[in-house]
Design an enzyme around this catalytic site. Sequence first.
Site, mmCIF file in Angstrom:
data_model
loop_
_atom_site.group_PDB
_atom_site.id
_atom_site.type_symbol
_atom_site.label_atom_id
_atom_site.label_comp_id
_atom_site.label_asym_id
_atom_site.label_seq_id
_atom_site.Cartn_x
_atom_site.Cartn_y
_atom_site.Cartn_z
ATOM 1 N N PHE A 13 41.144 33.460 -15.059
ATOM 2 C CA PHE A 13 40.805 32.245 -15.340
ATOM 3 C C PHE A 13 41.381 31.262 -14.360
ATOM 4 O O PHE A 13 40.729 30.457 -13.671
ATOM 5 C CB PHE A 13 41.381 31.914 -16.657
ATOM 6 C CG PHE A 13 41.416 30.591 -17.360
ATOM 7 C CD1 PHE A 13 40.268 29.631 -17.036
ATOM 8 C CD2 PHE A 13 42.955 30.017 -17.478
ATOM 9 C CE1 PHE A 13 40.456 28.479 -17.629
ATOM 10 C CE2 PHE A 13 42.829 28.601 -17.813
ATOM 11 C CZ PHE A 13 41.667 27.754 -17.850
ATOM 12 N N ASP A 35 45.435 47.420 -7.297
ATOM 13 C CA ASP A 35 46.048 47.511 -8.440
ATOM 14 C C ASP A 35 47.614 47.307 -8.223
ATOM 15 O O ASP A 35 48.312 48.173 -7.369
ATOM 16 C CB ASP A 35 45.829 49.135 -9.167
ATOM 17 C CG ASP A 35 46.524 48.921 -10.412
ATOM 18 O OD1 ASP A 35 47.481 48.391 -10.724
ATOM 19 O OD2 ASP A 35 46.234 49.941 -11.283
ATOM 20 N N LEU A 36 48.088 46.328 -8.981
ATOM 21 C CA LEU A 36 49.495 45.984 -8.164
ATOM 22 C C LEU A 36 50.611 47.154 -8.691
ATOM 23 O O LEU A 36 51.585 47.267 -8.145
ATOM 24 C CB LEU A 36 50.018 44.691 -9.089
ATOM 25 C CG LEU A 36 49.515 43.511 -8.524
ATOM 26 C CD1 LEU A 36 49.943 42.254 -9.323
ATOM 27 C CD2 LEU A 36 49.915 43.248 -7.234
ATOM 28 N N LEU A 57 49.092 35.162 -8.925
ATOM 29 C CA LEU A 57 48.726 34.890 -10.257
ATOM 30 C C LEU A 57 48.618 36.141 -11.334
ATOM 31 O O LEU A 57 48.640 36.102 -12.450
ATOM 32 C CB LEU A 57 47.478 34.258 -10.352
ATOM 33 C CG LEU A 57 47.314 32.764 -9.667
ATOM 34 C CD1 LEU A 57 46.191 32.322 -9.724
ATOM 35 C CD2 LEU A 57 48.613 31.841 -10.051
ATOM 36 N N TYR A 125 56.259 39.069 -23.350
ATOM 37 C CA TYR A 125 55.640 38.573 -22.300
ATOM 38 C C TYR A 125 56.678 37.630 -21.573
ATOM 39 O O TYR A 125 56.784 37.579 -20.170
ATOM 40 C CB TYR A 125 54.353 37.697 -22.776
ATOM 41 C CG TYR A 125 54.160 36.418 -21.642
ATOM 42 C CD1 TYR A 125 53.305 37.025 -20.686
ATOM 43 C CD2 TYR A 125 54.120 35.186 -22.182
ATOM 44 C CE1 TYR A 125 52.984 36.056 -19.830
ATOM 45 C CE2 TYR A 125 53.636 34.528 -21.108
ATOM 46 C CZ TYR A 125 52.882 34.757 -20.026
ATOM 47 O OH TYR A 125 52.529 33.918 -19.195
ATOM 48 N N LYS A 129 58.319 37.949 -17.719
ATOM 49 C CA LYS A 129 58.351 37.004 -16.745
ATOM 50 C C LYS A 129 59.780 36.497 -16.303
ATOM 51 O O LYS A 129 60.005 36.225 -14.868
ATOM 52 C CB LYS A 129 57.547 35.562 -17.444
ATOM 53 C CG LYS A 129 56.186 35.761 -17.372
ATOM 54 C CD LYS A 129 55.274 35.965 -15.861
ATOM 55 C CE LYS A 129 53.937 35.769 -16.047
ATOM 56 N NZ LYS A 129 53.265 35.942 -14.767
ATOM 57 N N PHE A 149 53.276 25.097 -18.516
ATOM 58 C CA PHE A 149 53.115 24.969 -19.918
ATOM 59 C C PHE A 149 51.868 25.233 -20.204
ATOM 60 O O PHE A 149 50.682 25.556 -19.376
ATOM 61 C CB PHE A 149 53.668 23.498 -20.168
ATOM 62 C CG PHE A 149 55.146 23.393 -20.255
ATOM 63 C CD1 PHE A 149 55.918 23.364 -21.260
ATOM 64 C CD2 PHE A 149 55.826 23.734 -18.852
ATOM 65 C CE1 PHE A 149 57.353 23.134 -21.113
ATOM 66 C CE2 PHE A 149 57.236 23.519 -18.850
ATOM 67 C CZ PHE A 149 58.004 23.368 -20.102
ATOM 68 N N ARG A 185 52.080 22.057 -28.753
ATOM 69 C CA ARG A 185 51.861 22.241 -27.436
ATOM 70 C C ARG A 185 51.430 21.474 -26.365
ATOM 71 O O ARG A 185 50.566 20.528 -26.668
ATOM 72 C CB ARG A 185 51.031 23.637 -27.188
ATOM 73 C CG ARG A 185 51.421 25.095 -27.896
ATOM 74 C CD ARG A 185 52.655 25.688 -27.228
ATOM 75 N NE ARG A 185 53.013 26.786 -27.957
ATOM 76 C CZ ARG A 185 53.668 26.802 -28.972
ATOM 77 N NH1 ARG A 185 54.496 25.743 -29.318
ATOM 78 N NH2 ARG A 185 54.060 28.102 -29.530
#
Length: 284
Positions: A13, A35-36, A57, A125, A129, A149, A185
Amino acid sequence: MAATILLTGAEGFTGRHLSMAAAQRGYEIHELRSDLTDVDSVMNELAQARFDYVVHLAAISAVTHANLQEFYNVNLFGSLNLMEAILASGSAPSRVLVASSANVYGNSPMSPLGEQVCPDPLNHYAMSKLAMEKMLQATALPLIFVRPFNYTGVGHDQRFVIPKMVDHFSRRAPAIELGNMQVEREFNDVRTVVQAYLDLLEQGEAGETYNICSGTTYSLDSVLALLSELTGHSVTARVNPDFVRPNELQRLCGDPAKLEARIGALSHPPLSQTLEWMLQHAGV
Protein backbone atom coordinates in the site's frame (compact mmCIF):
# COMPACT_ATOMS: atom_id res chain seq x y z
CA MET A 1 21.76 11.45 -13.59
CA ALA A 2 18.74 10.76 -11.40
CA ALA A 3 19.31 9.51 -7.87
CA THR A 4 18.09 5.97 -7.19
CA ILE A 5 16.07 4.78 -4.20
CA LEU A 6 16.29 1.13 -3.18
CA LEU A 7 12.72 0.44 -2.08
CA THR A 8 11.45 -2.57 -0.17
CA GLY A 9 7.73 -3.24 -0.03
CA ALA A 10 7.24 -1.50 -3.36
CA GLU A 11 4.12 -3.54 -4.14
CA GLY A 12 2.49 -2.75 -0.80
CA PHE A 13 0.00 0.00 0.00
CA THR A 14 2.56 2.60 1.08
CA GLY A 15 5.17 1.47 -1.43
CA ARG A 16 2.94 2.11 -4.43
CA HIS A 17 2.18 5.64 -3.27
CA LEU A 18 5.82 6.33 -2.42
CA SER A 19 6.96 5.12 -5.85
CA MET A 20 4.59 7.58 -7.55
CA ALA A 21 5.62 10.47 -5.31
CA ALA A 22 9.33 9.70 -5.75
CA ALA A 23 8.97 9.57 -9.54
CA GLN A 24 7.36 13.01 -9.45
CA ARG A 25 10.48 14.27 -7.67
CA GLY A 26 12.73 12.78 -10.33
CA TYR A 27 13.97 9.70 -8.52
CA GLU A 28 14.50 6.31 -10.08
CA ILE A 29 13.29 3.32 -8.08
CA HIS A 30 14.99 -0.03 -7.65
CA GLU A 31 12.33 -2.34 -6.26
CA LEU A 32 13.82 -5.08 -4.12
CA ARG A 33 12.44 -8.38 -5.46
CA SER A 34 14.18 -10.78 -3.09
CA ASP A 35 12.55 -12.35 -0.05
CA LEU A 36 13.98 -10.51 2.95
CA THR A 37 14.11 -13.72 4.94
CA ASP A 38 16.52 -15.20 2.35
CA VAL A 39 19.77 -13.38 3.07
CA ASP A 40 21.65 -14.97 0.17
CA SER A 41 19.02 -13.84 -2.32
CA VAL A 42 19.08 -10.27 -0.95
CA MET A 43 22.90 -10.27 -1.04
CA ASN A 44 22.94 -11.43 -4.68
CA GLU A 45 20.40 -8.86 -5.80
CA LEU A 46 22.09 -5.91 -4.12
CA ALA A 47 25.52 -6.95 -5.38
CA GLN A 48 24.23 -6.10 -8.86
CA ALA A 49 22.56 -2.83 -7.86
CA ARG A 50 23.69 0.72 -7.18
CA PHE A 51 21.53 3.11 -5.18
CA ASP A 52 21.81 6.46 -3.45
CA TYR A 53 19.09 6.08 -0.82
CA VAL A 54 17.12 3.28 0.83
CA VAL A 55 13.49 3.25 1.97
CA HIS A 56 12.64 0.10 3.90
CA LEU A 57 8.87 -0.42 4.06
CA ALA A 58 8.49 -4.19 3.71
CA ALA A 59 6.91 -5.73 6.81
CA ILE A 60 4.12 -7.80 8.28
CA SER A 61 1.94 -4.80 9.11
CA ALA A 62 -1.40 -6.13 10.38
CA VAL A 63 -1.49 -6.29 14.18
CA THR A 64 -3.96 -9.18 13.88
CA HIS A 65 -1.63 -11.33 11.71
CA ALA A 66 -2.06 -14.91 12.93
CA ASN A 67 1.51 -16.22 12.59
CA LEU A 68 3.39 -14.56 15.44
CA GLN A 69 6.77 -15.93 14.39
CA GLU A 70 6.49 -14.20 11.01
CA PHE A 71 6.46 -10.80 12.74
CA TYR A 72 10.02 -11.45 13.88
CA ASN A 73 11.20 -13.40 10.83
CA VAL A 74 10.24 -10.53 8.52
CA ASN A 75 10.18 -7.35 10.59
CA LEU A 76 13.30 -8.05 12.66
CA PHE A 77 15.51 -10.64 10.98
CA GLY A 78 14.48 -9.64 7.45
CA SER A 79 15.52 -6.07 8.26
CA LEU A 80 18.85 -7.28 9.63
CA ASN A 81 19.39 -9.27 6.43
CA LEU A 82 18.71 -6.15 4.37
CA MET A 83 21.20 -4.04 6.31
CA GLU A 84 23.85 -6.75 6.02
CA ALA A 85 23.31 -6.89 2.26
CA ILE A 86 23.48 -3.10 1.92
CA LEU A 87 26.81 -3.02 3.74
CA ALA A 88 28.17 -5.80 1.54
CA SER A 89 26.89 -4.30 -1.70
CA GLY A 90 29.49 -1.59 -2.15
CA SER A 91 26.84 1.13 -2.35
CA ALA A 92 27.07 3.88 0.25
CA PRO A 93 23.55 5.28 0.58
CA SER A 94 23.28 8.83 1.89
CA ARG A 95 20.34 7.89 4.11
CA VAL A 96 18.45 4.72 4.96
CA LEU A 97 14.87 5.41 6.02
CA VAL A 98 13.34 2.57 8.05
CA ALA A 99 9.61 2.41 8.76
CA SER A 100 8.81 1.45 12.33
CA SER A 101 5.43 2.19 13.94
CA ALA A 102 3.76 4.41 16.52
CA ASN A 103 2.41 1.18 18.03
CA VAL A 104 5.73 0.88 19.87
CA TYR A 105 4.49 3.50 22.36
CA GLY A 106 1.73 1.25 23.70
CA ASN A 107 -0.85 2.71 26.08
CA SER A 108 1.23 5.61 27.30
CA PRO A 109 -0.63 8.04 29.60
CA MET A 110 1.02 10.89 27.71
CA SER A 111 -0.80 12.52 24.79
CA PRO A 112 0.20 13.70 22.31
CA LEU A 113 3.22 11.42 22.15
CA GLY A 114 6.68 12.79 21.41
CA GLU A 115 9.70 10.76 20.37
CA GLN A 116 11.15 11.01 23.89
CA VAL A 117 8.34 8.86 25.35
CA CYS A 118 9.62 5.45 26.45
CA PRO A 119 8.21 2.71 24.19
CA ASP A 120 5.97 0.10 25.83
CA PRO A 121 4.74 -2.27 23.09
CA LEU A 122 1.61 -4.31 23.83
CA ASN A 123 1.53 -6.73 20.89
CA HIS A 124 3.93 -8.78 18.78
CA TYR A 125 3.71 -6.41 15.82
CA ALA A 126 4.85 -3.48 17.97
CA MET A 127 7.45 -5.60 19.76
CA SER A 128 8.95 -6.76 16.47
CA LYS A 129 9.20 -3.16 15.28
CA LEU A 130 10.87 -1.97 18.49
CA ALA A 131 13.28 -4.91 18.41
CA MET A 132 14.08 -3.98 14.81
CA GLU A 133 14.87 -0.40 15.84
CA LYS A 134 17.14 -1.52 18.67
CA MET A 135 19.02 -4.12 16.65
CA LEU A 136 19.50 -1.90 13.58
CA GLN A 137 20.96 0.91 15.68
CA ALA A 138 24.16 -1.12 15.88
CA THR A 139 24.44 -1.06 12.08
CA ALA A 140 27.03 1.27 10.57
CA LEU A 141 24.56 2.94 8.23
CA PRO A 142 23.00 6.45 8.21
CA LEU A 143 19.62 5.27 9.54
CA ILE A 144 16.51 7.37 9.99
CA PHE A 145 13.63 5.71 11.83
CA VAL A 146 10.06 6.83 11.22
CA ARG A 147 7.14 5.98 13.48
CA PRO A 148 3.99 6.62 11.48
CA PHE A 149 0.69 6.97 13.27
CA ASN A 150 -2.40 5.50 11.62
CA TYR A 151 -2.92 6.51 8.00
CA THR A 152 -5.05 5.37 5.10
CA GLY A 153 -5.95 6.03 1.48
CA VAL A 154 -6.76 4.43 -1.86
CA GLY A 155 -5.45 0.88 -2.06
CA HIS A 156 -5.45 0.26 1.69
CA ASP A 157 -6.30 -3.34 2.59
CA GLN A 158 -9.77 -4.00 4.00
CA ARG A 159 -8.23 -5.80 6.97
CA PHE A 160 -7.81 -2.26 8.31
CA VAL A 161 -10.73 -0.40 9.80
CA ILE A 162 -11.04 2.68 7.56
CA PRO A 163 -11.02 0.85 4.19
CA LYS A 164 -13.42 -1.69 5.71
CA MET A 165 -15.80 1.11 6.63
CA VAL A 166 -15.42 2.76 3.23
CA ASP A 167 -16.24 -0.54 1.54
CA HIS A 168 -19.43 -0.96 3.56
CA PHE A 169 -20.62 2.55 2.74
CA SER A 170 -19.70 2.21 -0.93
CA ARG A 171 -21.81 -0.98 -1.13
CA ARG A 172 -24.54 0.68 0.93
CA ALA A 173 -24.42 -2.23 3.35
CA PRO A 174 -26.99 -2.03 6.15
CA ALA A 175 -24.62 -2.91 9.00
CA ILE A 176 -20.97 -3.29 9.92
CA GLU A 177 -19.22 -5.24 12.68
CA LEU A 178 -16.32 -3.49 14.37
CA GLY A 179 -14.14 -3.91 17.42
CA ASN A 180 -13.75 -1.38 20.22
CA MET A 181 -15.70 1.69 19.14
CA GLN A 182 -14.20 3.89 21.86
CA VAL A 183 -10.65 4.01 20.50
CA GLU A 184 -9.23 7.22 19.09
CA ARG A 185 -6.69 7.27 16.28
CA GLU A 186 -5.06 9.60 13.85
CA PHE A 187 -6.25 8.71 10.37
CA ASN A 188 -3.80 10.62 8.21
CA ASP A 189 -3.54 10.56 4.43
CA VAL A 190 -0.99 8.21 2.83
CA ARG A 191 -0.07 10.91 0.31
CA THR A 192 1.07 13.19 3.14
CA VAL A 193 2.94 10.34 4.82
CA VAL A 194 5.01 9.48 1.75
CA GLN A 195 5.85 13.14 1.16
CA ALA A 196 7.16 13.25 4.74
CA TYR A 197 9.24 10.13 4.08
CA LEU A 198 10.82 11.70 1.01
CA ASP A 199 11.45 14.99 2.81
CA LEU A 200 13.23 13.09 5.59
CA LEU A 201 15.20 11.10 3.04
CA GLU A 202 16.51 14.41 1.74
CA GLN A 203 16.69 16.44 4.96
CA GLY A 204 16.46 14.08 7.95
CA GLU A 205 19.29 13.69 10.44
CA ALA A 206 20.87 10.26 10.47
CA GLY A 207 20.51 8.45 13.79
CA GLU A 208 17.24 10.20 14.64
CA THR A 209 13.65 8.97 15.01
CA TYR A 210 10.67 10.97 13.78
CA ASN A 211 6.96 10.60 14.45
CA ILE A 212 4.89 10.89 11.26
CA CYS A 213 1.70 12.37 12.60
CA SER A 214 -0.74 15.26 12.63
CA GLY A 215 -1.75 15.44 16.29
CA THR A 216 -5.43 15.09 15.34
CA THR A 217 -7.44 12.03 16.36
CA TYR A 218 -10.88 10.69 15.46
CA SER A 219 -13.22 8.22 17.11
CA LEU A 220 -14.76 5.50 14.96
CA ASP A 221 -18.17 7.06 15.60
CA SER A 222 -16.97 10.32 14.06
CA VAL A 223 -15.64 8.46 11.00
CA LEU A 224 -19.01 6.74 10.59
CA ALA A 225 -20.71 10.14 10.75
CA LEU A 226 -18.38 11.58 8.07
CA LEU A 227 -19.01 8.63 5.75
CA SER A 228 -22.74 8.92 6.28
CA GLU A 229 -22.59 12.62 5.39
CA LEU A 230 -20.50 11.95 2.29
CA THR A 231 -22.68 9.12 0.96
CA GLY A 232 -26.14 9.95 2.28
CA HIS A 233 -26.26 6.42 3.66
CA SER A 234 -26.43 5.17 7.24
CA VAL A 235 -24.79 2.00 8.48
CA THR A 236 -25.65 0.33 11.79
CA ALA A 237 -22.43 -0.39 13.69
CA ARG A 238 -22.27 -3.41 15.96
CA VAL A 239 -19.42 -4.44 18.24
CA ASN A 240 -18.21 -7.96 17.52
CA PRO A 241 -16.37 -9.29 20.61
CA ASP A 242 -14.12 -11.34 18.32
CA PHE A 243 -12.76 -8.07 16.88
CA VAL A 244 -11.93 -6.53 20.28
CA ARG A 245 -8.21 -6.88 20.95
CA PRO A 246 -7.18 -7.84 24.49
CA ASN A 247 -4.42 -5.21 24.57
CA GLU A 248 -6.16 -2.47 22.62
CA LEU A 249 -4.52 0.96 22.51
CA GLN A 250 -7.19 3.42 23.64
CA ARG A 251 -5.74 6.61 22.15
CA LEU A 252 -2.83 7.03 19.78
CA CYS A 253 -1.97 10.64 19.04
CA GLY A 254 1.41 11.98 18.02
CA ASP A 255 3.32 15.21 18.47
CA PRO A 256 4.68 16.40 15.09
CA ALA A 257 6.95 19.10 16.55
CA LYS A 258 10.27 17.32 15.92
CA LEU A 259 9.26 16.32 12.40
CA GLU A 260 8.09 19.81 11.48
CA ALA A 261 11.20 21.41 12.97
CA ARG A 262 13.22 19.36 10.50
CA ILE A 263 11.15 19.44 7.29
CA GLY A 264 8.58 22.17 7.89
CA ALA A 265 4.86 21.91 8.52
CA LEU A 266 3.01 19.22 6.62
CA SER A 267 -0.20 19.90 4.76
CA HIS A 268 -2.71 17.39 6.15
CA PRO A 269 -5.96 17.17 4.20
CA PRO A 270 -9.05 16.85 6.40
CA LEU A 271 -10.19 13.28 6.89
CA SER A 272 -13.33 14.01 4.89
CA GLN A 273 -11.19 14.62 1.79
CA THR A 274 -9.28 11.37 2.26
CA LEU A 275 -12.55 9.46 2.70
CA GLU A 276 -14.05 11.12 -0.37
CA TRP A 277 -10.98 10.11 -2.41
CA MET A 278 -11.34 6.53 -1.21
CA LEU A 279 -15.07 6.48 -1.92
CA GLN A 280 -14.50 7.75 -5.46
CA HIS A 281 -12.15 4.86 -6.14
CA ALA A 282 -14.61 2.43 -4.53
CA GLY A 283 -17.23 3.35 -7.13
CA VAL A 284 -19.38 5.85 -5.21
